[in-house]
Write an enzyme that holds these catalytic residues in place. Structure first.
Site, short mmCIF file in Angstrom:
data_model
loop_
_atom_site.label_atom_id
_atom_site.label_comp_id
_atom_site.label_asym_id
_atom_site.label_seq_id
_atom_site.Cartn_x
_atom_site.Cartn_y
_atom_site.Cartn_z
N HIS A 1 -3.24 -62.83 -5.07
CA HIS A 1 -4.64 -63.10 -4.73
C HIS A 1 -4.94 -62.74 -3.29
CE1 HIS A 1 -2.63 -67.03 -3.84
NE2 HIS A 1 -3.43 -67.05 -2.79
N GLU B 1 -9.77 -74.86 -4.15
CA GLU B 1 -9.65 -73.42 -4.33
C GLU B 1 -10.23 -73.01 -5.68
OE1 GLU B 1 -5.33 -72.80 -3.95
OE2 GLU B 1 -5.23 -72.58 -6.12
N GLN C 1 -9.48 -65.57 -4.25
CA GLN C 1 -9.38 -67.02 -4.15
C GLN C 1 -10.35 -67.48 -3.05
OE1 GLN C 1 -5.96 -68.70 -1.89
NE2 GLN C 1 -5.43 -69.71 -3.80
N HIS D 1 -6.04 -64.99 3.87
CA HIS D 1 -4.68 -64.49 3.66
C HIS D 1 -4.60 -63.60 2.43
CE1 HIS D 1 -4.51 -68.30 1.22
NE2 HIS D 1 -3.77 -67.57 0.41
N GLU E 1 1.01 -64.89 2.15
CA GLU E 1 1.58 -65.97 1.33
C GLU E 1 2.49 -65.34 0.28
OE1 GLU E 1 -1.40 -68.04 -0.96
OE2 GLU E 1 0.00 -69.60 -1.61
CO CO Z 1 -3.26 -68.52 -1.41
#
Ligand code: CO
Length: 132
Positions: A5, A41, A52, A76, A126
């Protein structure tokens, strides 16, 4: 690996969901509150990957601080990996700086770890091990 994502920090979740709905015709697959991260989220599916949307549920949330400092925007990029510990080891051995010493449990019950943005030109990365 693939992109799991791309996360965007928002200051108005229902407004952002409406924007993605009206611009791209996409509905969230899940909207999940993550109390340990003090955020909600929403996962918008795009093929095998997601956008996301992250929204702080508490002023002490890292997302609240991010939005306060820089405004809403790219937060991110998440890489889906088969084994998060192996991916963390690879990052450390390659000279990258990890923000987590051990994996934490993220949305959807996935085991995740973060790599410091200084390791990748200012972009927080991530690592996500798929729970399935
Ligand atoms: Co994430």
């Amino acid at each position: 690996m693939k992109i799991d994502h791309i996360a965007i920090a928002v200051d108005d979740l229902s407004g952002a969901l409406e924007t993605w709905r009206s611009l791209y015709g996409v509905e969230p697959e899940t909207v999940e509150e993550i109390p340990t991260e003090k955020l909600t989220e929403a996962m918008l599916p795009f093929g095998d990957s997601y956008v996301q949307l992250l929204h702080a549920t508490d002023p002490a949330s890292t997302i609240a601080k991010f939005v306060e400092k820089r405004g809403p925007g790219l937060h991110h990029i998440a890489l889906r990996v088969p084994d998060v510990e192996a991916a963390m080891k690879s990052v450390a051995e390659g000279g990258g700086r990890l923000l987590d010493e051990t994996p934490r449990i993220g949305g959807g019950g996935h085991r995740v770890a973060f790599v410091h943005p200084k390791s990748t030109a200012g972009v927080l990365i991530e690592l996500v091990e798929n729970a399935e």
